[in-house]
Scaffold this motif. Structure first.
Motif, mmCIF file in Angstrom:
data_model
loop_
_atom_site.group_PDB
_atom_site.id
_atom_site.type_symbol
_atom_site.label_atom_id
_atom_site.label_comp_id
_atom_site.label_asym_id
_atom_site.label_seq_id
_atom_site.Cartn_x
_atom_site.Cartn_y
_atom_site.Cartn_z
ATOM 1 N N TRP A 1 0.490 8.048 8.589
ATOM 2 C CA TRP A 1 0.801 7.867 9.964
ATOM 3 C C TRP A 1 0.839 6.233 9.924
ATOM 4 N N ALA A 2 1.893 5.645 10.794
ATOM 5 C CA ALA A 2 2.060 4.351 10.988
ATOM 6 C C ALA A 2 1.171 3.963 11.806
ATOM 7 N N ASP A 3 0.550 2.806 11.773
ATOM 8 C CA ASP A 3 -0.369 1.810 12.787
ATOM 9 C C ASP A 3 -1.199 2.754 13.446
ATOM 10 N N GLU A 4 -1.951 3.589 12.876
ATOM 11 C CA GLU A 4 -3.157 4.200 13.479
ATOM 12 C C GLU A 4 -3.787 3.019 14.409
ATOM 13 N N GLU A 5 -4.319 2.105 13.626
ATOM 14 C CA GLU A 5 -5.204 1.163 14.194
ATOM 15 C C GLU A 5 -4.884 0.394 15.423
ATOM 16 N N GLY A 6 -3.615 0.051 15.455
ATOM 17 C CA GLY A 6 -3.168 -0.925 16.708
ATOM 18 C C GLY A 6 -3.781 -2.244 16.579
ATOM 19 N N ASN B 1 6.321 6.859 9.808
ATOM 20 C CA ASN B 1 5.470 7.694 9.167
ATOM 21 C C ASN B 1 5.959 8.050 7.993
ATOM 22 N N TRP B 2 5.339 8.148 6.823
ATOM 23 C CA TRP B 2 5.792 8.323 5.715
ATOM 24 C C TRP B 2 5.142 10.040 5.295
ATOM 25 N N TRP B 3 6.212 10.718 4.801
ATOM 26 C CA TRP B 3 5.931 12.244 4.550
ATOM 27 C C TRP B 3 6.244 12.754 2.982
ATOM 28 N N ALA C 1 0.820 -0.938 0.083
ATOM 29 C CA ALA C 1 0.112 0.083 -0.124
ATOM 30 C C ALA C 1 0.908 1.241 0.064
ATOM 31 N N ARG C 2 1.911 1.080 0.849
ATOM 32 C CA ARG C 2 2.805 2.420 1.012
ATOM 33 C C ARG C 2 3.528 2.595 -0.323
ATOM 34 N N ALA C 3 3.739 1.401 -1.189
ATOM 35 C CA ALA C 3 4.424 1.600 -2.740
ATOM 36 C C ALA C 3 3.483 2.295 -3.547
ATOM 37 N N PHE C 4 1.993 1.701 -3.452
ATOM 38 C CA PHE C 4 1.104 2.399 -4.166
ATOM 39 C C PHE C 4 0.894 3.808 -4.134
ATOM 40 N N LEU C 5 1.040 4.455 -2.931
ATOM 41 C CA LEU C 5 1.007 5.581 -2.511
ATOM 42 C C LEU C 5 2.314 6.442 -3.173
ATOM 43 N N LYS C 6 3.411 6.112 -2.746
ATOM 44 C CA LYS C 6 4.857 6.616 -3.378
ATOM 45 C C LYS C 6 4.669 6.808 -4.954
ATOM 46 N N GLU C 7 4.290 5.784 -5.601
ATOM 47 C CA GLU C 7 4.227 5.601 -7.200
ATOM 48 C C GLU C 7 3.565 6.959 -7.546
ATOM 49 N N ARG C 8 2.338 7.348 -6.775
ATOM 50 C CA ARG C 8 1.601 8.192 -7.325
ATOM 51 C C ARG C 8 2.327 9.552 -6.801
ATOM 52 N N LEU C 9 2.920 9.579 -5.767
ATOM 53 C CA LEU C 9 3.637 10.905 -5.296
ATOM 54 C C LEU C 9 4.774 11.183 -6.066
ATOM 55 N N ASP C 10 5.291 10.109 -6.680
ATOM 56 C CA ASP C 10 6.547 10.200 -7.534
ATOM 57 C C ASP C 10 6.433 11.218 -8.708
ATOM 58 N N ALA C 11 4.917 11.446 -9.158
ATOM 59 C CA ALA C 11 4.469 12.379 -10.163
ATOM 60 C C ALA C 11 4.516 13.769 -9.886
ATOM 61 N N LEU C 12 4.909 13.989 -8.643
ATOM 62 C CA LEU C 12 4.803 15.422 -8.151
ATOM 63 C C LEU C 12 6.008 15.924 -7.823
ATOM 64 N N PRO C 13 6.601 17.186 -7.661
ATOM 65 C CA PRO C 13 7.790 17.668 -7.351
ATOM 66 C C PRO C 13 7.819 17.881 -5.566
ATOM 67 N N VAL C 14 7.668 16.701 -5.299
ATOM 68 C CA VAL C 14 7.561 16.596 -3.718
ATOM 69 C C VAL C 14 8.892 15.888 -3.312
ATOM 70 N N THR C 15 9.268 16.136 -2.089
ATOM 71 C CA THR C 15 10.248 15.262 -1.338
ATOM 72 C C THR C 15 9.585 14.032 -0.589
ATOM 73 N N GLN C 16 9.918 12.985 -0.465
ATOM 74 C CA GLN C 16 9.386 11.966 0.247
ATOM 75 C C GLN C 16 10.372 11.220 1.240
ATOM 76 N N HIS C 17 9.931 11.113 2.462
ATOM 77 C CA HIS C 17 10.966 10.007 3.400
ATOM 78 C C HIS C 17 10.092 9.576 4.485
ATOM 79 N N MET C 18 10.677 8.537 4.977
ATOM 80 C CA MET C 18 10.064 7.958 6.295
ATOM 81 C C MET C 18 10.772 8.317 7.418
ATOM 82 N N ASP C 19 10.015 8.796 8.387
ATOM 83 C CA ASP C 19 10.716 9.457 9.549
ATOM 84 C C ASP C 19 11.010 8.260 10.427
ATOM 85 N N ALA C 20 11.588 8.833 11.693
ATOM 86 C CA ALA C 20 12.201 7.683 12.583
ATOM 87 C C ALA C 20 11.310 6.717 13.250
ATOM 88 N N ALA C 21 9.626 7.133 13.207
ATOM 89 C CA ALA C 21 8.937 6.261 13.589
ATOM 90 C C ALA C 21 8.094 5.247 12.589
#
Length: 412
Positions: A119-124, A58-60, A36-56
């Motif tokens: 956000w990572a693991d909202e559901e718990g 979470n994908w930004w 699912a994360r890869a699905f999101l990243k693929e679509r974000l790649d078409a935009l002039p955004v920077t992407q990264h995963m933080d220390a916890a």
């Protein structure tokens, strides 16, 4: 420039990728969640955004603006097992569409920075600790306690995180992500019946309710089920049963909700009177004083029922969070945004918890939009929302984004 139908199509594509006949399977830190994360990243790649995963974990995705002050739009791709197709991922994919519109309108340079977060693991759902990623960013994560968590297969949270490239000890460093945050917006399905009952597509959320979770254990005496007369039994289950009915009166008296979610008896055999009966109690209210009164009433009722049944009772703490009111100005802006796309709006609290609660706890102005849930059902494969309502929700989030960007740019 905004295309809500694209969001609906992407939601359906994600459902096909990460669901089965039983529902969504995007449980945090599993292979399906990674897909699912890869699905999101693929679509974000078409935009002039920077992407990264933080220390916890979470994908930004960040679209830099003229100002470093940032508007955050958030959600979560993870789901419960056999979950619904909209819970959490609507927030993320609607935010993606808003990001596209803002980028196009401002030629990649909006007046304020815009950030989309998954956000990572909202559901718990896997480890029992909800809001993991957002609580790390908000400064409310106890790493020592998190190290104790294991899933039903005995896999520790620490090992599950390591498998996807996250070091639990570093998770509190995610606090740096909120350093320049000026406001936070979140769109979510209601997961309840209020908006459907009012025949309204959208609502502005006042805040998330406070929660008190405790164990209540009644202690009686085991005795033979055939030879022990009813009038001399010290039946822990009798006290528990009376308590289970009483919580409905407590909830009605204070205008909150109370739930006995699990019951465990010992010795747990058909030929013995119950010696020990442990309940879990979940209580929720938007008013802190009424929430405290509900818990006190529950303790008083349990004590009385224990005495009446010749038993004793003990109480154990599980978890709590205070009521989190959202920002008054942003609530007004949310309602105004709704009224630009539909004739009427409604203000309501959120019974379920959301990442927005942790962001608001961190002192960042926050608000949520709710879109109607059919039958009020969520965490279930039959979870659904009308497609025209989904489209309206994307439009309302987009309008709210514009209003909030203006508010941030003016430095109010």
């Amino acid at each position: 420039m905004l295309d809500p139908q694209r969001t609906i199509d992407e939601l359906k594509a994600l459902r096909e990728l990460t669901g089965d006949e039983h529902g969504a399977q995007r449980v945090a830190f599993t292979d399906t969640w990674v897909a699912a994360r890869a699905f999101l990243k693929e679509r974000l790649d078409a935009l002039p955004v920077t992407q990264h995963m933080d220390a916890a974990g979470n994908w930004w995705a960040t679209l830099p603006g003229e100002s470093d002050r940032a508007l955050l739009i958030g959600g979560h791709l993870d789901s419960v097992p056999n979950g619904g197709w909209l819970d959490g991922c609507l927030n993320v994919l609607a935010g993606l569409e808003v990001l596209r519109r803002v980028n196009e309108q401002y030629a990649g340079r909006p007046p304020v920075t815009l950030k989309l977060v998954d956000w990572a693991d909202e559901e718990g759902a896997r480890f029992g600790r909800s809001l993991y990623g957002s609580s790390a960013a908000g400064g409310n994560l106890d790493v020592t306690e998190m190290r104790k968590l294991k899933d039903r297969d005995g896999v520790s949270l620490e090992d599950a995180l390591s498998r996807v490239g996250i070091t639990l000890a570093d998770a509190p460093d995610a606090r740096a992500e909120l350093r320049d945050a000026a406001a936070y917006l979140e769109l979510h399905i209601e997961q309840g019946p209020v908006l459907e009952g009012l025949d309204l597509p959208l609502g502005a959320v006042l805040g998330t309710v406070g929660v008190e979770r405790h164990t209540i254990t009644f202690h009686g005496q085991a005795a033979h089920s055939g030879s022990t007369p009813m009038n001399v039994r010290r039946d822990a289950f009798l006290a528990a049963g009376r308590f289970g009915q009483a919580i409905y009166d407590i909830a009605a008296r204070h205008g909150g909700v109370c739930t006995v979610g699990s019951v465990k008896t010992l010795p747990g055999i058909v030929t013995s009177v119950v010696e020990t009966c442990e309940l879990t109690l979940d209580q929720r209210h938007l008013d802190a004083d009424k929430l405290a009164a509900m818990w006190q009433d529950a303790q008083d009722a349990a004590t009385q029922f224990a005495q009446d049944s010749g038993c004793t009772v003990t109480f154990g703490y599980l978890w709590n969070i205070e009521p989190i009111p959202f920002h008054p100005m942003l609530i007004d802006a949310a309602e105004a945004s709704i009224l630009t796309v539909t004739p009427a709006a409604h203000r309501l609290p959120s019974g379920p918890l959301h990442d927005a609660a942790e962001v608001a706890r961190a002192g960042i102005p926050t608000v949520m939009l709710f879109v109607q849930s059919l039958r009020g059902i969520s965490h279930n494969r039959i979870e659904d929302t009308r497609e025209d309502h989904l489209a309206l929700s994307v439009q309302a989030l987009d309008e709210l984004t514009s209003r909030t960007m203006d508010w941030i740019a003016k430095g109010i």
